[in-house]
Write an enzyme that holds these catalytic residues in place. Sequence first.
Site, mmCIF file in Angstrom:
data_model
loop_
_atom_site.group_PDB
_atom_site.id
_atom_site.type_symbol
_atom_site.label_atom_id
_atom_site.label_comp_id
_atom_site.label_asym_id
_atom_site.label_seq_id
_atom_site.Cartn_x
_atom_site.Cartn_y
_atom_site.Cartn_z
ATOM 1 C CD GLU A 83 -1.585 -0.456 3.538
ATOM 2 O OE1 GLU A 83 -2.363 0.490 3.680
ATOM 3 O OE2 GLU A 83 -1.657 -1.504 4.197
ATOM 4 C CB CYS A 120 -2.722 -4.550 6.289
ATOM 5 S SG CYS A 120 -2.378 -2.877 6.821
ATOM 6 C CG HIS A 244 -3.160 -6.578 10.311
ATOM 7 N ND1 HIS A 244 -1.954 -6.304 9.712
ATOM 8 C CD2 HIS A 244 -3.734 -5.376 10.578
ATOM 9 C CE1 HIS A 244 -1.812 -4.994 9.598
ATOM 10 N NE2 HIS A 244 -2.870 -4.406 10.125
HETATM 11 N N1 CAA Z 1 0.693 3.407 30.387
HETATM 12 C C1 CAA Z 1 0.055 2.330 29.888
HETATM 13 N N2 CAA Z 1 -0.842 2.402 28.861
HETATM 14 C C2 CAA Z 1 -1.079 3.610 28.317
HETATM 15 C C3 CAA Z 1 -0.444 4.776 28.792
HETATM 16 C C4 CAA Z 1 0.474 4.645 29.868
HETATM 17 N N3 CAA Z 1 1.124 5.688 30.361
HETATM 18 N N4 CAA Z 1 -0.884 5.820 28.062
HETATM 19 C C5 CAA Z 1 -1.771 5.333 27.171
HETATM 20 N N5 CAA Z 1 -1.888 3.998 27.315
HETATM 21 C C6 CAA Z 1 -2.715 3.069 26.542
HETATM 22 C C7 CAA Z 1 -4.102 3.593 26.279
HETATM 23 O O1 CAA Z 1 -4.996 3.303 27.352
HETATM 24 C C8 CAA Z 1 -4.456 2.834 25.009
HETATM 25 O O2 CAA Z 1 -4.802 1.503 25.323
HETATM 26 P P1 CAA Z 1 -6.326 0.988 25.111
HETATM 27 O O3 CAA Z 1 -6.627 1.219 23.658
HETATM 28 O O4 CAA Z 1 -6.262 -0.436 25.478
HETATM 29 O O5 CAA Z 1 -7.158 1.853 26.002
HETATM 30 C C9 CAA Z 1 -3.120 2.753 24.280
HETATM 31 O O6 CAA Z 1 -2.110 2.962 25.267
HETATM 32 C C10 CAA Z 1 -2.948 3.796 23.211
HETATM 33 O O7 CAA Z 1 -3.180 5.043 23.763
HETATM 34 P P2 CAA Z 1 -4.132 6.108 23.058
HETATM 35 O O8 CAA Z 1 -5.417 5.446 22.649
HETATM 36 O O9 CAA Z 1 -4.207 7.327 23.884
HETATM 37 O O10 CAA Z 1 -3.226 6.379 21.752
HETATM 38 P P3 CAA Z 1 -3.502 7.375 20.572
HETATM 39 O O11 CAA Z 1 -4.859 7.937 20.615
HETATM 40 O O12 CAA Z 1 -2.347 8.323 20.538
HETATM 41 O O13 CAA Z 1 -3.360 6.437 19.287
HETATM 42 C C11 CAA Z 1 -4.161 4.818 17.726
HETATM 43 C C12 CAA Z 1 -3.760 5.078 19.187
HETATM 44 C C13 CAA Z 1 -5.507 5.496 17.463
HETATM 45 C C14 CAA Z 1 -4.292 3.327 17.522
HETATM 46 C C15 CAA Z 1 -3.095 5.413 16.782
HETATM 47 O O14 CAA Z 1 -1.842 4.823 17.021
HETATM 48 C C16 CAA Z 1 -3.429 5.265 15.318
HETATM 49 O O15 CAA Z 1 -4.191 6.034 14.736
HETATM 50 N N6 CAA Z 1 -2.817 4.254 14.647
HETATM 51 C C17 CAA Z 1 -3.013 4.010 13.215
HETATM 52 C C18 CAA Z 1 -4.287 3.249 12.930
HETATM 53 C C19 CAA Z 1 -4.224 1.826 13.437
HETATM 54 O O16 CAA Z 1 -3.172 1.228 13.571
HETATM 55 N N7 CAA Z 1 -5.405 1.236 13.704
HETATM 56 C C20 CAA Z 1 -5.491 -0.146 14.081
HETATM 57 C C21 CAA Z 1 -6.646 -0.845 13.386
HETATM 58 S S1 CAA Z 1 -6.597 -0.524 11.643
HETATM 59 C C22 CAA Z 1 -5.444 -1.627 10.997
HETATM 60 O O17 CAA Z 1 -5.068 -2.582 11.642
HETATM 61 C C23 CAA Z 1 -4.891 -1.365 9.636
HETATM 62 C C24 CAA Z 1 -3.514 -0.835 9.729
HETATM 63 O O18 CAA Z 1 -2.543 -1.619 9.719
HETATM 64 C C25 CAA Z 1 -3.302 0.610 9.828
#
Ligand code: CAA
Length: 445
Positions: A83, A120, A244
């Site tokens: 991709e 993916c 994945h």
């Molecule tokens: N100690 C322990 N855990 C902590 C923490 C700390 N100090 N601070 C945060 N966390 C945890 C949060 O609770 C959260 O866990 P949960 O989801 O279990 O609650 C985790 O760490 C991540 O924290 P946030 O949700 O605050 O993180 P974020 O909002 O900055 O981003 C995300 C998370 C939305 C996944 C972001 O990384 C993102 O947009 N990623 C790209 C999209 C993606 O990968 N999506 C996955 C499904 S889609 C897919 O699989 C296709 C692909 O390959 C892209």
Amino acid sequence: MTAVGIDAVEVWTGKLSLDLAETFAPEQGDDPAKYTKGLGLHESSFPDAHEDIVTMGANAAYRLMERKGLTPDDVGRIDVATESAFDNSKPVSTYIAGCLEQVYDGDFHHANKGERKFACIAGTQSLDDACNWIRAGRHRGRGALVIASDTALYERGDAGEATQGAGAVAMWVTEDPSLVALSVEQGHGSADETDFLKPNQQFPSVDGKRSIQVYLARMREALVDFESVAGEVGPEEYAYAPFHTPYPGMVRKAALLAYRHTIRGTDVEDDLAGDIGRQPRRDEYDDEAAFDDAIRDYMDALKERPEYREWYATHIDPTLAISERVGNWYTGSVHLARLSALHHAAENDRDLAGEEVLVASYGSGAQAEIHAETVGEGWREEIDALSIFDRIESRYDLTFAEYERVHDRHNHAKQAELEAFTTPEDEFIFDGWGGMNERTYRYVE
Ligand code: CAA
């Protein structure tokens, strides 16, 4: 029916790495545990100045061909899943074949080449295509090279920046494979979604939180569809379940749902009932919100149970060992998860031949596929031949300032000059542009 699947694999990781807890988190003002514990990621891999999806794919494929003693005449098909393509017409597989033709006497003129796109999941779809080509008897005794190659970069400042990665997985697909044979049964869950997309742009538009829900919904559909052809899946039926893995924390969520699904109506659910009750059933609730609350409470209790923790440690955690060191490789990610699991079995001297793994692939946009794979008699030799962890260890560790320059280098809009951090040796490199704006490559000894 003849077994068809993956005979051998090679992996090429981007040669640079970024330490998320030590280097990235402080610059974001984040607690390092957000990365190591929350997302479950320690490092991301990045391509050096002379690397891209073609060099990584060609280098993985060349290693694979050399290790298996293959020549171009043995290859009837080259499918690339990506991709991160930079050309809307000429497929990456032609660039990779061009690289390989620089080092082999023969050519790939009679190999069918293509490029698969569905985020993916395209790596798994290419694998399916190659298996179907062989099953249809069109392969004339030859095998297929299936290559998943991606540079998974996000816009600077996007939440996805923490999950970046770069690398390629090359798979040799044949009859009577040494590593794994794919089941004919497969389940799909697919819907028109806008969770993650790149409408004529390099970096994705991502609705991160929604993408998590879409992943889970499509996976659930795929599992139900798989069970409709393969029969009900029990929690202990498969040695491992490689998912994945955009980041390990995503797999933790999916695994809990999968466990809940597979224990429903079994002795495991009955045994747990004394402590956490039975699973809420939709028809027992008039109100949707009350049902959702009850499910959430059940899941919270389930994830703390030793039965679940042990199941996760045995079947899921071993699939994450590579991913947590390299980040998201998009099309290659689920194939790294399978390798992690097999590597874990080898390290623990487990006799895996004849056992099954359940492979759960996902692509945004969105589609999930679940199929089973039977581990072949020659799996151990193939896994012992891989040196992925040595390669991970030998990456150049970037400072934050260096990371920023690497990102700019691979940003198509900037293409900033960058001196390489590593010295290429015995590998294909990107070396500039041709007269028709094509990227050009050469082999460096
Ligand atoms: N100690 C322990 N855990 C902590 C923490 C700390 N100090 N601070 C945060 N966390 C945890 C949060 O609770 C959260 O866990 P949960 O989801 O279990 O609650 C985790 O760490 C991540 O924290 P946030 O949700 O605050 O993180 P974020 O909002 O900055 O981003 C995300 C998370 C939305 C996944 C972001 O990384 C993102 O947009 N990623 C790209 C999209 C993606 O990968 N999506 C996955 C499904 S889609 C897919 O699989 C296709 C692909 O390959 C892209």
